[in-house]
Design a protein around this motif. Structure first.
Motif, PDB file in Angstrom:
ATOM      1  N   ILE A   1      -5.722  -5.567   4.963  1.00  0.00           N
ATOM      2  CA  ILE A   1      -6.248  -4.121   5.531  1.00  0.00           C
ATOM      3  C   ILE A   1      -5.007  -3.349   6.020  1.00  0.00           C
ATOM      4  N   GLY A   2      -4.246  -4.146   6.627  1.00  0.00           N
ATOM      5  CA  GLY A   2      -2.957  -3.460   7.336  1.00  0.00           C
ATOM      6  C   GLY A   2      -2.268  -2.900   6.246  1.00  0.00           C
ATOM      7  N   ARG A   3      -1.939  -3.772   4.931  1.00  0.00           N
ATOM      8  CA  ARG A   3      -1.101  -3.550   3.852  1.00  0.00           C
ATOM      9  C   ARG A   3      -1.975  -2.261   3.283  1.00  0.00           C
ATOM     10  N   HIS A   4      -3.247  -2.027   2.981  1.00  0.00           N
ATOM     11  CA  HIS A   4      -3.660  -0.887   2.497  1.00  0.00           C
ATOM     12  C   HIS A   4      -3.589   0.124   3.329  1.00  0.00           C
ATOM     13  N   ALA A   5      -3.717   0.095   4.599  1.00  0.00           N
ATOM     14  CA  ALA A   5      -3.505   1.180   5.494  1.00  0.00           C
ATOM     15  C   ALA A   5      -2.275   1.722   5.667  1.00  0.00           C
ATOM     16  N   LEU A   6      -0.897   1.028   5.437  1.00  0.00           N
ATOM     17  CA  LEU A   6       0.196   1.155   5.150  1.00  0.00           C
ATOM     18  C   LEU A   6       0.333   2.083   3.938  1.00  0.00           C
ATOM     19  N   LEU A   7      -0.085   1.813   2.719  1.00  0.00           N
ATOM     20  CA  LEU A   7      -0.015   2.061   1.547  1.00  0.00           C
ATOM     21  C   LEU A   7      -0.738   3.524   1.421  1.00  0.00           C
ATOM     22  N   GLY A   8      -1.802   3.563   2.137  1.00  0.00           N
ATOM     23  CA  GLY A   8      -2.667   4.895   2.142  1.00  0.00           C
ATOM     24  C   GLY A   8      -1.772   5.863   2.842  1.00  0.00           C
ATOM     25  N   GLY A   9      -1.318   5.495   3.949  1.00  0.00           N
ATOM     26  CA  GLY A   9      -0.384   6.458   4.870  1.00  0.00           C
ATOM     27  C   GLY A   9       0.880   7.053   3.996  1.00  0.00           C
ATOM     28  N   ILE A  10       1.373   6.135   3.238  1.00  0.00           N
ATOM     29  CA  ILE A  10       2.563   6.659   2.418  1.00  0.00           C
ATOM     30  C   ILE A  10       1.973   7.413   1.244  1.00  0.00           C
ATOM     31  N   ALA A  11       0.923   7.328   0.772  1.00  0.00           N
ATOM     32  CA  ALA A  11       0.309   8.102  -0.310  1.00  0.00           C
ATOM     33  C   ALA A  11       0.122   9.499   0.098  1.00  0.00           C
ATOM     34  N   LEU A  12      -0.687   9.669   1.350  1.00  0.00           N
ATOM     35  CA  LEU A  12      -0.793  10.704   2.222  1.00  0.00           C
ATOM     36  C   LEU A  12       0.567  11.591   2.214  1.00  0.00           C
TER      37      LEU A  12
END
Length: 113
Positions: A31-42
């Motif tokens: 979950i943390g990894r996906h949240a980090l990658l989603g933030g970077i994508a934004l």
């Protein structure tokens, strides 16, 4: 004499591991990894979306109200002006004249192998 041992009937497996009785269940991994990658994508998408947003505004609207204002209207006039004033049709057809024979030649020669 041979003794027969019967095994107790086991519960059908559901594919998910049951948590231990004395410990709370852990949250799913990643979950943390996906949240980090989603933030970077934004963060990566914001400048691109901003460029598209400002390209759809008229120059007069941007000059009078600034970049950080809501536009009165959106339009593709900037794209049509850039296409006609820069000689883009000439360059586009140059690319077509090079690309189409190259692709057709590659397909022809690779099909012959």
């Amino acid at each position: 004499m041979t003794a027969t041992v019967e095994r107790p009937a086991s519960r059908p497996r559901t594919g998910r591991r049951q948590p231990w009785k004395g410990r709370p269940e852990r949250p799913p991994r990643g979950i943390g990894r996906h949240a980090l990658l989603g933030g970077i994508a934004l963060l990566w998408l914001i400048p691109l979306l901003w460029a598209v947003y400002t390209s759809l505004r008229s120059y007069e609207d941007t000059a009078s109200n600034g970049y950080f204002s809501l536009p009165r209207s959106f339009g593709v006039d900037n794209y049509t002006d850039a296409w006609t004033q820069s000689g883009m049709p000439h360059f586009f057809w140059n690319s077509v004249l090079i690309t189409v024979p190259a692709v057709l030649g590659t397909l022809l020669f690779s099909a012959a192998v």
